[in-house]
Enzyme design. Sequence first.
Site, PDB file in Angstrom:
ATOM      1  N   HIS A 153       0.830  -1.222   0.000  1.00  0.00           N
ATOM      2  CA  HIS A 153       0.000   0.000   0.000  1.00  0.00           C
ATOM      3  C   HIS A 153       0.859   1.266   0.000  1.00  0.00           C
ATOM      4  CE1 HIS A 153      -3.383  -2.669   1.261  1.00  0.00           C
ATOM      5  NE2 HIS A 153      -2.426  -3.252   1.969  1.00  0.00           N
ATOM      6  N   SER A 274      15.862  22.157 -15.049  1.00  0.00           N
ATOM      7  CA  SER A 274      14.703  22.985 -15.369  1.00  0.00           C
ATOM      8  C   SER A 274      15.208  24.311 -15.904  1.00  0.00           C
ATOM      9  CB  SER A 274      13.870  23.194 -14.103  1.00  0.00           C
ATOM     10  OG  SER A 274      13.089  24.373 -14.225  1.00  0.00           O
ATOM     11  N   LYS A 280      16.503  22.100  -9.827  1.00  0.00           N
ATOM     12  CA  LYS A 280      15.857  20.861 -10.258  1.00  0.00           C
ATOM     13  C   LYS A 280      16.808  19.860 -10.905  1.00  0.00           C
ATOM     14  CE  LYS A 280      12.167  19.887  -9.824  1.00  0.00           C
ATOM     15  NZ  LYS A 280      10.922  20.166 -10.575  1.00  0.00           N
ATOM     16  N   GLU A 287      10.490   9.063 -16.563  1.00  0.00           N
ATOM     17  CA  GLU A 287       9.116   9.497 -16.868  1.00  0.00           C
ATOM     18  C   GLU A 287       8.720   9.115 -18.288  1.00  0.00           C
ATOM     19  OE1 GLU A 287       8.511  13.472 -14.239  1.00  0.00           O
ATOM     20  OE2 GLU A 287      10.155  13.510 -15.645  1.00  0.00           O
TER      21      GLU A 287
END
Length: 456
Positions: A153, A274, A280, A287
């Site tokens: 979970h 970024s 970043k 992704e």
Amino acid sequence: MWGGRFGGGPAEVMRAINSSIATDKRIWREDVAASRAHAAMLGTQGIISADDAAAIDQGLAAIADEFASRGVAEDSALEDIHMHVEHRLAELIGPAAGRLHTARSRNDQVATSFKMFVRGAIDDVVAAIDHCEAAILDRAEEHAATIMPGFTHLQSAQPVTLGHHLMAYREMLVRDRSRFADARARLNQCPLGAAALAGTSFPIDRDATSTALGFDGLTANSVDSVSDRDFVVDYLAAAALCSVHLSRLAEEVIIWASQPFGFVVLPDAWSTGSSIMPNKRNPDAAELVRGHSARIVGDLVALLVLLKGLPLAYAKDLQDDKAPLLDAHDLLMISLAAMAGMVADLQFDAARMRAVAAAGHATATDLADWLAASGIPFREAHHIVGRAVAAAEAKGVNLDQLSLSEFQAIDPRIGAEALERLTVESSVASRSSAGGTAPERVIAAVAAARAARRDR
Ligand code: ARG
């Protein structure tokens, strides 16, 4: 090439919608090879003369050299790769080129060429899976005893070893590999000779072309031969599931690399910055692996819907089988390469993972197991440990920080040895059942995996 009965040419849009060369030029190698095998067979069988067969073979060899060095010169008027090859052959050798299409049709031709292409694609994927597996094995061995929180979970559940967690992905990849191998074995029957759909009146030798092209045998039914695209679906189904597995791993890398987790640092080679936030370090490759799997699943759905309700035998809808396959194959190959590279280069923060694994009373089950092993029914043991967890929480400490007297105040049967079970190291070491997370099991699993690779 089919204009005999037509007075006028096709409308511009007709030509555009009918043209598949932009896509099917990628199967030129297989198409030329199949044509060479067909021409040789026609010659051997005396269906065309030996001279014509030789001229066709030389012409096709020259075309292969041309395409290999200069690519396929696309002409939308020539529809597809088969027409491009035949047209070029006519330019090179003259009228004898017109004999190549004896006793075949583009319908069995495209089924044969595309099967050969998918067969090669499967071989490429299997090699890429093996490469990714190798990266996982190396890191699993390195981290056989590194402790991380195991989750259910997405809540900390029990400590596990990082090596064990990584080896779970190895299992998925091995199943993927076997699905691709199954697909390859199933597809490897040669449809050449089915002609348009009914077979042919010429005395062809299907065994000869099948053997020359590396097939294991012949398709049994000419109608099925030209209408079957199960092999594309098989590839895509295996690819879709493989990409879903890669997506799960990618998602874990993304979570692990997030600041609240901090389990891994993605090295520069696998990160992007970024343009606005200098702080970043984004996991774009992971992704995109996650995103690509959506497209690959979509490609599978495209093929299934393409076939659904399609009457026998060939219909032009089937020309739309190639774009989804090629799209999925390209995406899967780069996803496998990217995951192999990321797995090899991830920098794990073992101290951070251990600290997080130890938090949250992660070894509560170990204490319950100890009590159960000493004769207390597990349900009662579970209850006792629940009270200990509540006591630790009330005191604002972790379960392993309670003293023996505090434990014995909860239940006097909790002995000093029980407390030794509360470290995360002892917890993972104790889970040495077959398939368990204990470091010794991870080492053995990696060794078994390496042995299996050698035996393949
Ligand atoms: N380009 C076609 C395909 O990929 C080849 C077969 C064409 N057959 C036909 N009867 N028009 O499906």
